[in-house]
Design a protein around this motif. Structure first.
Motif, mmCIF file in Angstrom:
data_model
loop_
_atom_site.group_PDB
_atom_site.id
_atom_site.type_symbol
_atom_site.label_atom_id
_atom_site.label_comp_id
_atom_site.label_asym_id
_atom_site.label_seq_id
_atom_site.Cartn_x
_atom_site.Cartn_y
_atom_site.Cartn_z
ATOM 1 N N ALA A 109 2.690 6.267 4.511
ATOM 2 C CA ALA A 109 1.804 6.292 3.341
ATOM 3 C C ALA A 109 0.401 6.761 3.742
ATOM 4 C CB ALA A 109 1.745 4.915 2.688
ATOM 5 N N GLU A 110 -0.070 6.327 4.908
ATOM 6 C CA GLU A 110 -1.388 6.782 5.406
ATOM 7 C C GLU A 110 -1.397 8.290 5.615
ATOM 8 O OE1 GLU A 110 -2.781 2.881 8.019
ATOM 9 O OE2 GLU A 110 -1.891 4.596 9.035
ATOM 10 N N ILE A 111 -0.364 8.788 6.260
ATOM 11 C CA ILE A 111 -0.272 10.217 6.555
ATOM 12 C C ILE A 111 -0.363 11.048 5.275
ATOM 13 C CG2 ILE A 111 1.309 12.030 7.357
ATOM 14 C CD1 ILE A 111 2.276 9.962 9.494
ATOM 15 N N TYR A 112 0.307 10.575 4.224
ATOM 16 C CA TYR A 112 0.355 11.331 2.975
ATOM 17 C C TYR A 112 -0.762 10.957 1.994
ATOM 18 C CZ TYR A 112 4.589 13.514 4.539
ATOM 19 O OH TYR A 112 5.487 14.271 5.261
ATOM 20 N N GLY A 113 -1.663 10.082 2.427
ATOM 21 C CA GLY A 113 -2.839 9.765 1.616
ATOM 22 C C GLY A 113 -2.585 8.888 0.409
ATOM 23 N N HIS A 114 -1.556 8.069 0.449
ATOM 24 C CA HIS A 114 -1.246 7.179 -0.672
ATOM 25 C C HIS A 114 -1.902 5.822 -0.426
ATOM 26 C CE1 HIS A 114 1.436 10.264 -2.055
ATOM 27 N NE2 HIS A 114 2.207 10.163 -0.975
ATOM 28 N N GLU A 115 -3.200 5.745 -0.708
ATOM 29 C CA GLU A 115 -3.996 4.557 -0.385
ATOM 30 C C GLU A 115 -3.503 3.298 -1.096
ATOM 31 O OE1 GLU A 115 -6.220 4.263 2.039
ATOM 32 O OE2 GLU A 115 -5.712 6.344 2.518
ATOM 33 N N ASP A 116 -3.039 3.433 -2.335
ATOM 34 C CA ASP A 116 -2.531 2.252 -3.046
ATOM 35 C C ASP A 116 -1.299 1.695 -2.342
ATOM 36 O OD1 ASP A 116 -1.088 4.548 -3.777
ATOM 37 O OD2 ASP A 116 -0.818 3.917 -5.866
ATOM 38 N N CYS A 117 -0.461 2.580 -1.841
ATOM 39 C CA CYS A 117 0.725 2.143 -1.098
ATOM 40 C C CYS A 117 0.329 1.504 0.232
ATOM 41 C CB CYS A 117 1.669 3.317 -0.852
ATOM 42 S SG CYS A 117 2.408 3.999 -2.356
ATOM 43 N N VAL A 118 -0.683 2.071 0.888
ATOM 44 C CA VAL A 118 -1.150 1.520 2.158
ATOM 45 C C VAL A 118 -1.641 0.092 1.954
ATOM 46 C CG1 VAL A 118 -2.913 1.691 3.963
ATOM 47 C CG2 VAL A 118 -1.734 3.761 3.168
ATOM 48 N N ARG A 119 -2.493 -0.105 0.946
ATOM 49 C CA ARG A 119 -3.024 -1.452 0.690
ATOM 50 C C ARG A 119 -1.900 -2.435 0.403
ATOM 51 N NH1 ARG A 119 -6.840 1.693 -1.833
ATOM 52 N NH2 ARG A 119 -5.889 1.439 -3.875
ATOM 53 N N PHE A 120 -0.946 -2.030 -0.413
ATOM 54 C CA PHE A 120 0.180 -2.905 -0.726
ATOM 55 C C PHE A 120 0.998 -3.215 0.514
ATOM 56 C CE2 PHE A 120 4.682 -3.387 -1.679
ATOM 57 C CZ PHE A 120 4.629 -4.580 -2.377
#
Length: 163
Positions: A109-120
């Motif tokens: 998720a970090e690699i692809y820039g999905h910050e909401d997924c990273v936080r979750f």
């Protein structure tokens, strides 16, 4: 690719329900032509939350891995499918397993820039570890390991050492 794989990849909810209701296809069959993806991997990558639920309710194992070690959570993380990640986590599916390269879904998720997924996923990883510890302590069943994939990894490591 089985009919179930095709229906999941195409997002055909009605056909997926019909197939699993009639037990006409193993929901855990790995497609050897597509890196050992299951129908659940396809549904997770496409963000089809309801299809993920249907598949899991009908025996699909959320711990199964592709040839590079990706779980459905890795695919959902790659495509930024937060709703799928939430559902998988609520079903106690592993959302914190490392793939062959050592990357967990949170890293994907970090690699692809999905910050909401990273936080979750940062919170979900802690909750998953705590749940596994509690389940083990209380003798509750866990389905968080793809035994076939783990065995293949052991064999590959042995071959590397012997070369």
């Amino acid at each position: 690719m089985t009919e179930l794989h095709q229906a999941a990849a195409a997002g055909d909810y009605d056909l997926v329900e019909e197939i699993v209701r009639n037990n006409s296809c193993n929901p855990n069959q790995k497609d050897l032509d597509w890196n050992k993806k299951t129908a659940l991997h396809w549904a997770a990558s496409k963000g089809q939350t309801e299809m993920v639920r249907i598949l899991v309710e009908n025996g699909a194992r959320a711990c199964l891995r592709t040839d590079n070690g990706w779980t459905p959570a890795h695919f959902a993380a790659e495509s930024g499918r937060l709703a799928v990640l939430r559902l998988l986590h609520s079903l106690h599916a592993p959302v914190d397993k490392e793939d062959s390269s050592g990357d967990k879904p949170v890293r994907i998720a970090e690699i692809y820039g999905h910050e909401d997924c990273v936080r979750f996923l940062e919170k979900a990883e802690v909750e998953s570890r705590n749940y596994r510890q509690m389940a083990i302590s209380n003798g509750l069943p866990l389905d968080d390991t793809d035994e076939e994939w783990e065995e293949e990894r052991k064999e590959a490591r042995l071959q590397e050492r012997n070369q």
